[in-house]
Design a protein around this motif. Structure first.
Motif, PDB file in Angstrom:
ATOM      1  N   CYS A 117      -9.389   9.591 -10.082  1.00  0.00           N
ATOM      2  CA  CYS A 117      -8.000   9.887 -10.475  1.00  0.00           C
ATOM      3  C   CYS A 117      -7.962  10.903 -11.605  1.00  0.00           C
ATOM      4  CB  CYS A 117      -7.294   8.607 -10.927  1.00  0.00           C
ATOM      5  SG  CYS A 117      -7.032   7.387  -9.609  1.00  0.00           S
ATOM      6  N   HIS A 136       0.845  -1.188   0.000  1.00  0.00           N
ATOM      7  CA  HIS A 136       0.000   0.000   0.000  1.00  0.00           C
ATOM      8  C   HIS A 136       0.884   1.243   0.000  1.00  0.00           C
ATOM      9  CE1 HIS A 136      -3.068   2.702   2.304  1.00  0.00           C
ATOM     10  NE2 HIS A 136      -3.173   2.863   0.995  1.00  0.00           N
ATOM     11  N   PHE A 152       0.685   5.394   0.162  1.00  0.00           N
ATOM     12  CA  PHE A 152      -0.214   6.470   0.554  1.00  0.00           C
ATOM     13  C   PHE A 152       0.537   7.803   0.553  1.00  0.00           C
ATOM     14  CE2 PHE A 152      -2.255   9.114   3.872  1.00  0.00           C
ATOM     15  CZ  PHE A 152      -3.528   9.202   3.327  1.00  0.00           C
ATOM     16  N   PHE A 184      -1.922  -1.278  -3.958  1.00  0.00           N
ATOM     17  CA  PHE A 184      -2.910  -0.208  -3.877  1.00  0.00           C
ATOM     18  C   PHE A 184      -2.192   1.128  -3.703  1.00  0.00           C
ATOM     19  CE2 PHE A 184      -6.478   1.726  -1.083  1.00  0.00           C
ATOM     20  CZ  PHE A 184      -7.022   2.361  -2.183  1.00  0.00           C
ATOM     21  N   LYS A 221      -4.456  -1.127  -8.086  1.00  0.00           N
ATOM     22  CA  LYS A 221      -5.617  -0.308  -7.775  1.00  0.00           C
ATOM     23  C   LYS A 221      -5.134   1.107  -7.466  1.00  0.00           C
ATOM     24  CE  LYS A 221      -8.499  -4.030  -5.859  1.00  0.00           C
ATOM     25  NZ  LYS A 221      -9.260  -4.515  -4.672  1.00  0.00           N
ATOM     26  N   PHE A 222      -5.874   2.092  -7.977  1.00  0.00           N
ATOM     27  CA  PHE A 222      -5.513   3.489  -7.759  1.00  0.00           C
ATOM     28  C   PHE A 222      -6.734   4.249  -7.248  1.00  0.00           C
ATOM     29  CE2 PHE A 222      -3.096   1.793 -11.310  1.00  0.00           C
ATOM     30  CZ  PHE A 222      -1.784   2.169 -11.039  1.00  0.00           C
ATOM     31  N   SER A 223      -6.546   5.098  -6.253  1.00  0.00           N
ATOM     32  CA  SER A 223      -7.622   5.942  -5.746  1.00  0.00           C
ATOM     33  C   SER A 223      -7.078   7.338  -5.463  1.00  0.00           C
ATOM     34  CB  SER A 223      -8.222   5.336  -4.473  1.00  0.00           C
ATOM     35  OG  SER A 223      -9.242   6.161  -3.942  1.00  0.00           O
ATOM     36  N   HIS A 224      -7.722   8.355  -6.047  1.00  0.00           N
ATOM     37  CA  HIS A 224      -7.325   9.750  -5.843  1.00  0.00           C
ATOM     38  C   HIS A 224      -5.846   9.968  -6.179  1.00  0.00           C
ATOM     39  CE1 HIS A 224     -10.992   9.326  -3.369  1.00  0.00           C
ATOM     40  NE2 HIS A 224     -11.209  10.601  -3.672  1.00  0.00           N
ATOM     41  N   CYS A 225      -5.416   9.395  -7.288  1.00  0.00           N
ATOM     42  CA  CYS A 225      -4.024   9.552  -7.740  1.00  0.00           C
ATOM     43  C   CYS A 225      -3.952  10.421  -8.991  1.00  0.00           C
ATOM     44  CB  CYS A 225      -3.404   8.191  -8.039  1.00  0.00           C
ATOM     45  SG  CYS A 225      -3.163   7.140  -6.585  1.00  0.00           S
ATOM     46  N   GLU A 252      -2.808   5.183  -3.180  1.00  0.00           N
ATOM     47  CA  GLU A 252      -3.850   6.077  -2.696  1.00  0.00           C
ATOM     48  C   GLU A 252      -3.277   7.477  -2.473  1.00  0.00           C
ATOM     49  OE1 GLU A 252      -7.291   5.985   0.809  1.00  0.00           O
ATOM     50  OE2 GLU A 252      -5.534   4.689   0.967  1.00  0.00           O
ATOM     51  N   HIS A 253      -3.912   8.470  -3.104  1.00  0.00           N
ATOM     52  CA  HIS A 253      -3.472   9.865  -2.993  1.00  0.00           C
ATOM     53  C   HIS A 253      -1.986  10.004  -3.353  1.00  0.00           C
ATOM     54  CE1 HIS A 253      -7.156  11.525  -1.201  1.00  0.00           C
ATOM     55  NE2 HIS A 253      -7.258  10.377  -0.562  1.00  0.00           N
ATOM     56  N   CYS A 254      -1.588   9.351  -4.433  1.00  0.00           N
ATOM     57  CA  CYS A 254      -0.190   9.403  -4.872  1.00  0.00           C
ATOM     58  C   CYS A 254      -0.035  10.226  -6.152  1.00  0.00           C
ATOM     59  CB  CYS A 254       0.339   7.983  -5.118  1.00  0.00           C
ATOM     60  SG  CYS A 254       0.536   6.992  -3.623  1.00  0.00           S
TER      61      CYS A 254
END
Length: 198
Positions: free
Chosen positions: A123, A53, A55, A73, A99-103, A75-77
């Motif tokens: 993203c 992970h 972050f 995963f 998986k990507f979130s808010h990148c 996240e925010h990267c």
């Protein structure tokens, strides 16, 4: 504590690492987390990331030569300019190992990759190459695809709900049973030589 001379790390938590423009070769990370780390410009070669992970990390312009990712995963990267085609991808994969979130993934390439169930949630994906790839059953909700390229791309059952600025030619891409928000679905009509009136 990270030591590049050590080749295997298990269940480790790394925070505020700074390895910008360094070279990391044949290192395996299993069930590790990275928080607020700077790997920008780092060259990863034959590394393995398993169940990791990231972050709030900066991974812009990293090189991932033949490195392997499995259940990773982000996240925010910040992840600008990454050529994901350079990683090691097994011939048979049941679902995407990423998986990507808010990148932020602008100026990157997924050209020709088979990554079903790829998650790109909320993203920024400006100028990203998805041509010739298979991203069926992906989760692309609430993402910005400005100037990104789709051609001969398989997007069967992929969810574009609340996504924006995509330009997908319905004749040259497979979007069967994909989901699109009503207010953005008009983008799919671009190139049909038709006039839309209120």
């Amino acid at each position: 504590m990270f030591n590049p001379q050590i080749t295997e790390y298990y269940n480790q938590n790394f925070e505020n690492l700074h390895f910008s423009d360094d070279k990391l070769n044949e290192i395996e990370f299993d069930n590790c987390s990275f928080k607020s780390c700077d790997f920008s410009g780092t060259k990863f070669s034959h590394c393995k990331f398993i169940d990791c992970h990231f972050f709030q990390c900066n991974l812009s312009n990293i090189s991932i030569g033949y490195s392997r990712f499995n259940d990773v995963f982000f996240e925010h990267c910040k992840m600008l300019g990454i050529d994901w085609t350079r990683a090691y991808w097994p011939n048979l994969a049941l679902s995407s190992p990423l998986k990507f979130s808010h990148c932020i993934l602008n100026d990157s390439s997924f050209h020709g990759l088979k990554l079903s169930e790829l998650q790109l949630e909320s993203c920024k994906l400006q100028d990203v190459d998805f041509r010739e790839g298979d991203f069926s059953q992906g989760n692309f909700i609430d993402s910005d695809f400005s100037y990104s390229l789709f051609n001969n791309t398989k997007l069967v059952e992929t969810d574009f709900s609340d996504a924006s600025h995509y330009n997908i030619d319905i004749h040259n891409n497979n979007i069967k049973q994909a989901k699109f928000s009503r207010d953005q679905a008009l983008n799919l009509l671009i190139g049909l030589d038709i006039e839309i009136v209120d």
